[in-house]
Design an enzyme around this catalytic site. Structure first.
Site, short mmCIF file in Angstrom:
data_model
loop_
_atom_site.label_atom_id
_atom_site.label_comp_id
_atom_site.label_asym_id
_atom_site.label_seq_id
_atom_site.Cartn_x
_atom_site.Cartn_y
_atom_site.Cartn_z
N SER A 141 23.44 -34.34 34.77
CA SER A 141 22.00 -34.55 34.76
C SER A 141 21.36 -33.48 33.88
O SER A 141 21.88 -32.36 33.77
CB SER A 141 21.43 -34.45 36.18
OG SER A 141 20.01 -34.34 36.16
N TYR A 156 21.28 -30.97 44.77
CA TYR A 156 21.70 -31.91 43.73
C TYR A 156 21.89 -31.20 42.39
O TYR A 156 22.90 -31.40 41.71
CB TYR A 156 20.66 -33.02 43.61
CG TYR A 156 20.97 -34.11 42.63
CD1 TYR A 156 21.82 -35.16 42.97
CD2 TYR A 156 20.41 -34.11 41.35
CE1 TYR A 156 22.10 -36.18 42.06
CE2 TYR A 156 20.68 -35.11 40.45
CZ TYR A 156 21.53 -36.15 40.81
OH TYR A 156 21.80 -37.15 39.90
#
Length: 281
Positions: A141, A156
């Site tokens: 990401s 995350y």
């Protein structure tokens, strides 16, 4: 890379980026093994793959479990004979402030988002090394690379940064076996991961987080999973190390002293590194 006649395994392929990548690979000429816990959704993806004339295999798999991953790899290899591509995409989310994230929450997200990737690589590693070929893609990401003041996504982000570190380490090691490794760096993509995340904190905090998330996903800033998959395919064809989709995120990272094009060029042809103590003068 040419995808025609290749076989791929895509984890987390029951929806979102994983499903879109599976279909995109099929459109490029690859057969695909779909691996996820949601068999019903994978059956729908299988139909899309077969509609473009490629073979698809649905395998129920929980990447947080050793035995499940081992069985998935054996089934994929037995069915197709050879696996050429592994796309590690399956992920979960934990939303909440650092103070509210328990050790059990940390173990939950790390076990899927990081150790899940490691499990999959280990499950196919002997197969790739024996064939002296293969292509591993780990999905990370932009939050795992760039500085990201996001107080509700700390767990995350931590796992996504870890994925980049893991990908970097195996990229240099697996070159000797002619195994290619890339890391997809997605930007804002409209998927179901927020809805499927574990929200932690008081009932009031959780309600606010879910209400805010519902409004956030209405903003007109998101790519579709299909756009993300198309960008990945383009990057894999060029065998880039860090594949940014959308590419304009690279410009934003220059302000954080990251020149991604220069970094990819370095990784593609690094200078020889001398290990051990410095030479005596």
């Amino acid at each position: 890379m040419d995808f025609k006649g290749k076989t791929a395994v895509v984890t987390g392929s029951s929806g979102g980026i994983g499903a879109a990548v599976a279909v995109a690979l099929a459109k490029e000429g690859a057969d695909v093994a779909l691996a996820s816990r949601n068999v019903a959704n994978m059956e729908k993806v299988k139909q899309q793959i077969e509609a473009v004339g490629r073979k698809a295999l649905v395998i129920a798999c929980d990447v947080s479990q050793d035995d499940s991953v081992t069985a998935m790899a054996k089934q994929a290899i037995k069915t197709f004979g050879k696996i050429d591509i592994l796309v590690n995409n399956a992920a979960v989310g934990v939303r909440g402030r650092l103070e509210d994230i328990s050790i059990e929450d940390w173990q939950f997200i790390i076990n899927t988002n990081m150790i899940g990737y490691i499990r999959n690589v280990k499950a196919f590693l002997e197969h790739f090394e024996k064939n002296k070929s293969g292509y591993i893609v780990n999905v990370s990401s932009i939050q795992g690379l760039g500085y990201s003041p996001e107080p509700l996504n700390i767990a995350y982000i931590t796992t996504k940064a870890g994925i980049i570190g893991f990908t970097t380490a195996i990229h240099s090691y697996l070159k000797q076996f002619n195994i290619k490794v890339s890391c997809l760096i997605p930007g804002a993509v409209n998927t179901e991961i927020s809805n499927n995340s574990r929200f932690v904190g008081s009932p009031e905090k959780i309600k606010k987080m879910k209400d805010d998330a519902a409004q956030f996903w209405k903003l007109p800033i998101f790519l579709t999973p299909e756009q993300e998959a198309d960008g990945l395919i383009k990057g894999m064809k060029k065998e880039e190390f860090l594949i940014f989709v959308p590419e304009n995120m690279k410009a934003g990272l220059k302000g954080q002293a990251w020149d991604i094009d220069a970094y990819n060029a370095y990784v593609a042809n690094p200078p020889p590194m001398r290990m051990g103590p410095p030479p005596k003068k």
